[in-house]
Motif scaffolding. Structure first.
Motif, mmCIF file in Angstrom:
data_model
loop_
_atom_site.group_PDB
_atom_site.id
_atom_site.type_symbol
_atom_site.label_atom_id
_atom_site.label_comp_id
_atom_site.label_asym_id
_atom_site.label_seq_id
_atom_site.Cartn_x
_atom_site.Cartn_y
_atom_site.Cartn_z
ATOM 1 N N MET A 37 32.049 -4.738 29.344
ATOM 2 C CA MET A 37 33.074 -3.758 28.964
ATOM 3 C C MET A 37 34.404 -4.444 28.667
ATOM 4 S SD MET A 37 32.450 -0.384 31.329
ATOM 5 C CE MET A 37 32.502 -1.236 32.904
ATOM 6 N N PHE A 38 34.792 -5.398 29.514
ATOM 7 C CA PHE A 38 36.053 -6.108 29.289
ATOM 8 C C PHE A 38 35.982 -6.969 28.034
ATOM 9 C CE2 PHE A 38 36.894 -5.149 33.809
ATOM 10 C CZ PHE A 38 38.148 -4.588 33.654
ATOM 11 N N ALA A 41 36.420 -4.583 25.127
ATOM 12 C CA ALA A 41 37.816 -4.143 25.035
ATOM 13 C C ALA A 41 38.690 -5.260 24.477
ATOM 14 C CB ALA A 41 38.315 -3.710 26.411
ATOM 15 N N ARG A 42 38.448 -6.487 24.940
ATOM 16 C CA ARG A 42 39.217 -7.631 24.450
ATOM 17 C C ARG A 42 39.012 -7.817 22.953
ATOM 18 N NH1 ARG A 42 36.948 -11.170 27.306
ATOM 19 N NH2 ARG A 42 38.254 -10.923 29.130
ATOM 20 N N ILE A 44 38.159 -5.594 20.763
ATOM 21 C CA ILE A 44 38.819 -4.497 20.044
ATOM 22 C C ILE A 44 40.318 -4.758 19.958
ATOM 23 C CG2 ILE A 44 39.443 -2.045 20.182
ATOM 24 C CD1 ILE A 44 36.598 -1.579 21.371
ATOM 25 N N LEU A 45 40.923 -5.169 21.060
ATOM 26 C CA LEU A 45 42.353 -5.444 21.065
ATOM 27 C C LEU A 45 42.707 -6.611 20.138
ATOM 28 C CD1 LEU A 45 43.206 -5.054 24.844
ATOM 29 C CD2 LEU A 45 43.939 -3.567 22.974
ATOM 30 N N THR A 50 41.665 0.313 16.285
ATOM 31 C CA THR A 50 41.915 1.419 17.211
ATOM 32 C C THR A 50 40.637 2.226 17.411
ATOM 33 O OG1 THR A 50 42.664 2.835 15.405
ATOM 34 C CG2 THR A 50 44.351 1.601 16.610
ATOM 35 N N VAL A 52 36.945 3.148 18.712
ATOM 36 C CA VAL A 52 36.064 2.918 19.854
ATOM 37 C C VAL A 52 34.772 3.655 19.559
ATOM 38 C CG1 VAL A 52 35.724 3.283 22.319
ATOM 39 C CG2 VAL A 52 38.004 2.743 21.443
#
Length: 53
Positions: A37-38, A41-42, A44-45, A50, A52
């Protein structure tokens, strides 16, 4: 397998009460799943996206 429970749109939790969510057996919250998950998220960032899925 990347699976998760979407909490978006759920009612806000009352901070003075315990809130439990039920996850299917195949969606265990483990160190490996949290790392995944992290990592997602990383990425995507870092991509500036934007979106998801």
């Amino acid at each position: 397998m990347d699976v998760w429970a979407c909490l978006h749109g759920r009612e806000a939790a009352n901070s003075s009460a315990t809130t439990a969510i039920s996850l299917p057996q195949e969606q265990q919250l483990t160190a490996k799943s949290m790392r995944s998950m992290f990592d997602m998220a990383r990425s995507i960032l870092l991509s500036g996206s934007t979106a998801v899925n």
